[in-house]
Design a protein around this motif. Structure first.
Motif, mmCIF file in Angstrom:
data_model
loop_
_atom_site.group_PDB
_atom_site.id
_atom_site.type_symbol
_atom_site.label_atom_id
_atom_site.label_comp_id
_atom_site.label_asym_id
_atom_site.label_seq_id
_atom_site.Cartn_x
_atom_site.Cartn_y
_atom_site.Cartn_z
ATOM 1 N N SER A 490 61.531 -2.728 9.520
ATOM 2 C CA SER A 490 61.320 -1.461 10.229
ATOM 3 C C SER A 490 60.021 -0.793 9.807
ATOM 4 O O SER A 490 59.533 0.104 10.497
ATOM 5 C CB SER A 490 62.503 -0.518 9.961
ATOM 6 N N ASP A 491 59.447 -1.217 8.677
ATOM 7 C CA ASP A 491 58.186 -0.649 8.213
ATOM 8 C C ASP A 491 56.972 -1.460 8.659
ATOM 9 O O ASP A 491 55.834 -1.119 8.284
ATOM 10 C CB ASP A 491 58.182 -0.560 6.683
ATOM 11 N N ALA A 494 54.272 0.524 10.599
ATOM 12 C CA ALA A 494 53.591 1.480 9.727
ATOM 13 C C ALA A 494 52.586 0.767 8.831
ATOM 14 O O ALA A 494 51.486 1.280 8.578
ATOM 15 C CB ALA A 494 54.618 2.234 8.888
ATOM 16 N N GLY A 618 57.503 2.184 19.472
ATOM 17 C CA GLY A 618 57.450 2.546 18.062
ATOM 18 C C GLY A 618 56.113 3.140 17.666
ATOM 19 O O GLY A 618 56.049 4.069 16.847
ATOM 20 N N MET A 622 55.582 7.011 16.183
ATOM 21 C CA MET A 622 55.286 7.007 14.747
ATOM 22 C C MET A 622 54.697 8.341 14.290
ATOM 23 O O MET A 622 53.835 8.910 14.944
ATOM 24 C CB MET A 622 54.312 5.868 14.427
ATOM 25 N N ALA A 625 54.383 11.036 8.365
ATOM 26 C CA ALA A 625 55.249 10.879 7.199
ATOM 27 C C ALA A 625 55.722 9.432 7.059
ATOM 28 O O ALA A 625 55.835 8.916 5.939
ATOM 29 C CB ALA A 625 56.442 11.818 7.310
ATOM 30 N N GLN A 626 55.993 8.785 8.180
ATOM 31 C CA GLN A 626 56.436 7.391 8.142
ATOM 32 C C GLN A 626 55.341 6.490 7.567
ATOM 33 O O GLN A 626 55.606 5.602 6.759
ATOM 34 C CB GLN A 626 56.814 6.931 9.550
ATOM 35 N N VAL A 627 54.104 6.740 7.981
ATOM 36 C CA VAL A 627 52.980 5.950 7.478
ATOM 37 C C VAL A 627 52.745 6.241 6.001
ATOM 38 O O VAL A 627 52.520 5.329 5.195
ATOM 39 C CB VAL A 627 51.712 6.253 8.298
ATOM 40 N N ARG A 628 52.813 7.506 5.621
ATOM 41 C CA ARG A 628 52.611 7.891 4.217
ATOM 42 C C ARG A 628 53.658 7.247 3.314
ATOM 43 O O ARG A 628 53.338 6.704 2.251
ATOM 44 C CB ARG A 628 52.686 9.409 4.092
ATOM 45 N N ASP A 629 54.917 7.266 3.735
ATOM 46 C CA ASP A 629 55.986 6.700 2.915
ATOM 47 C C ASP A 629 55.822 5.193 2.756
ATOM 48 O O ASP A 629 56.066 4.644 1.672
ATOM 49 C CB ASP A 629 57.344 7.016 3.541
ATOM 50 N N ALA A 630 55.425 4.506 3.840
ATOM 51 C CA ALA A 630 55.215 3.056 3.752
ATOM 52 C C ALA A 630 54.059 2.737 2.812
ATOM 53 O O ALA A 630 54.132 1.800 2.005
ATOM 54 C CB ALA A 630 54.953 2.482 5.141
#
Length: 650
Positions: A490-491, A494, A618, A622, A625-630
């Motif tokens: 799922s990442d 990202a 997706g 996106m 925050a999703q990109v930062r966390d990945a």
């Protein structure tokens, strides 16, 4: 065929002259004196220069491209990287065509020489010129509707899957066969066999590539016997004698073979782009040809996959060995890349696609046949066909030529008797996939997991950082690997964006801050290496300038990675990536070959071609925050392996 080509050429010449005549007549017409809708007479337009006309045409094409295109992220990534140091081979067969609603764009693209690279450039220029705002989601839903209407799929009773994209703009069809087998599936000691098999798949059948198979088959068996005797003898006088016998048998067998007959049969009927490519994850065979020659392609393809004859094995091994010397041994960075992968990975990705030379030397025709029988079965293949065809037409041909193919049933009507003298042992080989297991000669996994997937990072003493140093002609350079999950994670999207933000364009962070800042000659990121079907690596690579050191370059790269992991992308970066990724995804659907490749890639790697649409959705959904966390999870010291390329001779 020559007459057909002459007719086509004459038709194109007439069309060109007709278009030129229409242009001259139009340019010579007097301006209209009728009143305009505003009641004022129309003003005489100033004649535009040729350069202005080209700019205006390009501008219209840019708008059309950004409105109607979206692609799979089926970039070579790790499977077909630019250096080809892993041994993957092949070149795309590109053919133009489109869905009926895209017909106007395709015809304009043909006139302007549209390529996927050109579409990328246009999309980037358009993205920079647009006012920041919210990306509309209508493109995703409309594209989904078009594809659902024009893409059809079916599976034969034997498990062979077909995906058909009807694109009737031109009488051309592109055919892609993706085998779900690559270097990952090789057994230790037989590395390079998937790549060698790809070469041998063009050598023919009992009916193709031979003058007299009944006489040729015993010679091929005799060649095998001598080869395995040489392997047992090792070195010495007996081995030298056997080597001379092998050369004599090769010359005798060559008198009965017809080199490249399979390819010549297709090319004489107008096929272009006939080629293949092997990667860690899969093996691809593809070409484009006139739509009325589709049945010929089916007949030839069915025969070479059901009753192949692996002739010229030992000559082809010499070709592969030379390919390895060119792409690995004599490459400035090749030996370092090979050693770095071996040290930094614990799964099958640690081995090169092209194989180790010692393994190439020991492979014989019997090992090739066993590998083929085990992996080239109907359920392991996906056939994608895009162009001027119908799903019903393809289904009928598929049933006719592939319907009777069963795993282990190597027979095809009339060649069966001839095939029996080939000595095919049948059955699967003893190769083990070793999925998820630590390989002999490597450190065990450190036990790091990401979303249920075990990452292939070696364990280290006291959990410390890992590094590898070696001298190479490409030095000094830095190659830092971070461990990531497979493309099905799922990442995954990202992580693709993280790679793009770091080095996807001249506005990327590594380029702006390190290259333009004078610390690096080059700095780039690769989102998936050396494969993506299984957990692998995210690579960050850089070369320092003369005025900088490896330590300074490493500190500069680490600062950029930390900033992205801490703050994530800016709103403008996020918007720019979404526009560019959407345009890139759409651009891969501008030709028959690109469409077939995208559908087959997604089906093999992701389990369904519809994941192409899911990726588009997706990307649009996106958030920063999703990109930062990945990025934060990826760029951890405990998740890295540093490689230092030191200058040679120091």
């Amino acid at each position: 065929m020559d007459k057909l080509r002459m007719k086509v050429a004459a038709g194109l010449t007439k069309a060109k002259k007709r278009a030129q005549g229409l242009f001259r007549r139009k340019s010579q017409k007097q301006p209209s004196t009728q009143p305009s809708l505003t009641g004022e007479p129309k003003k005489k337009k100033k004649k535009k220069s040729q350069q202005q006309q080209q700019q205006q045409t390009q501008g219209r094409s840019t708008a059309a491209t950004t409105r109607t295109i979206v692609t799979c992220n089926s970039s070579p990534r790790s499977t077909d990287d630019g250096s080809r140091a892993d041994g993957s081979s092949g070149s795309s067969g590109n053919n133009s065509g489109s869905c009926s609603s895209w017909a106007e764009l395709s015809r304009r693209a043909l006139l302007q020489g549209l390529t996927v690279g050109g579409a990328y450039g246009w999309a980037a220029r358009a993205a920079r010129s647009e006012t920041p705002g919210t990306i509309k989601s209508s493109s995703s839903s409309s594209l989904e509707g078009r594809l659902e209407e024009r893409v059809h799929e079916f599976t034969l009773a034997n498990g062979l899957r077909f995906i058909v994209s009807e694109r009737h703009a031109a009488p051309i069809v592109s055919c892609h066969v993706h085998a779900d087998v690559g270097a990952w599936d090789e057994e230790d000691g037989l590395t390079g066999i998937a790549h060698l098999l790809e070469h041998l798949a063009f050598k023919g059948t009992p009916r193709i590539g031979t003058k007299d198979y009944q006489r040729e088959a015993p010679l091929l068996e005799a060649l095998d016997d001598v080869f395995y005797s040489i392997r047992e003898a090792g070195s010495g006088r007996e081995a030298a004698r056997l080597q001379q016998r092998l050369l004599a048998l090769q010359a005798e067998a060559a008198q009965l073979s017809v080199p490249n007959e399979y390819g010549a049969l297709l090319q004489r009927q107008g096929a272009v782009g006939l080629n293949a490519a092997t990667s860690q994850d899969s093996t691809k065979y593809y070409c484009s040809l006139p739509a009325n020659k589709l049945e010929l392609w089916f007949a030839l393809e069915a025969e070479r996959f059901q009753v192949p004859v692996f002739r010229e094995v030992y000559q082809e091994k010499a070709v592969v060995s030379e390919e390895r010397r060119m792409r690995v041994d004599n490459s400035p960075l090749g030996p370092f890349q090979e050693a770095f992968s071996l040290a930094s990975l614990t799964n099958n990705y640690r081995r090169p696609v092209i194989g180790y030379q010692a393994d190439i030397d020991r492979i014989g025709r019997r090992e090739v046949r066993e590998f083929f029988n085990q992996h080239y079965v109907p359920g392991n293949l996906v056939v994608a066909i895009a162009g001027d065809v119908t799903a019903e037409q393809v289904r009928n041909l598929a049933e006719t030529y592939f319907g009777s193919w069963q795993p282990g049933n190597q027979s095809l009507g009339s060649p069966a008797a001839a095939l029996s003298s080939d000595g095919s042992s049948g059955g699967g080989g003893a190769a083990s996939s070793m999925v998820g297991a630590a390989l002999p000669g490597t450190a065990s996994s450190a036990g790091l997991w990401w979303g249920g997937e075990l990452l292939p990072r070696p364990s280290s003493p006291a959990g410390g950082e890992l590094e590898f140093k070696a001298r190479a002609r490409a030095g000094p350079a830095l190659m830092q690997a971070f461990y990531r999950p497979s493309v099905r994670s799922s990442d995954s999207l990202a992580l693709e964006m993280v790679s793009d933000l770091l080095s996807g364009s001249r506005s990327s962070r590594l380029y702006k801050n390190l290259v333009l800042g004078g610390q690096a000659l080059t700095a780039s990121a690769i989102s998936s290496y050396p494969g993506e079907k299984h957990p692998g690596q995210f690579i960050v690579y850089g070369i320092p300038t003369k005025g900088s050191t490896l330590e300074q370059l490493e500190a500069g790269i680490s600062a950029q990675l930390a900033a992205l992991a801490g703050d994530g992308p800016t709103p403008s970066e996020l918007l720019r990536y979404k526009k560019g990724a959407r345009a890139s995804l759409l651009a891969s659907l501008t030709s028959n070959s690109a469409v077939a490749a995208a559908l087959a890639d997604y089906q093999v790697l992701r389990g369904s071609w519809r994941c192409l649409l899911e990726d588009l959705q997706g990307i649009e959904a996106m958030g920063a925050a999703q990109v930062r966390d990945a990025a934060a999870r990826l760029f951890q010291p405990s998740n890295s392996y540093r490689g230092y390329v030191l200058p040679a001779g120091k």
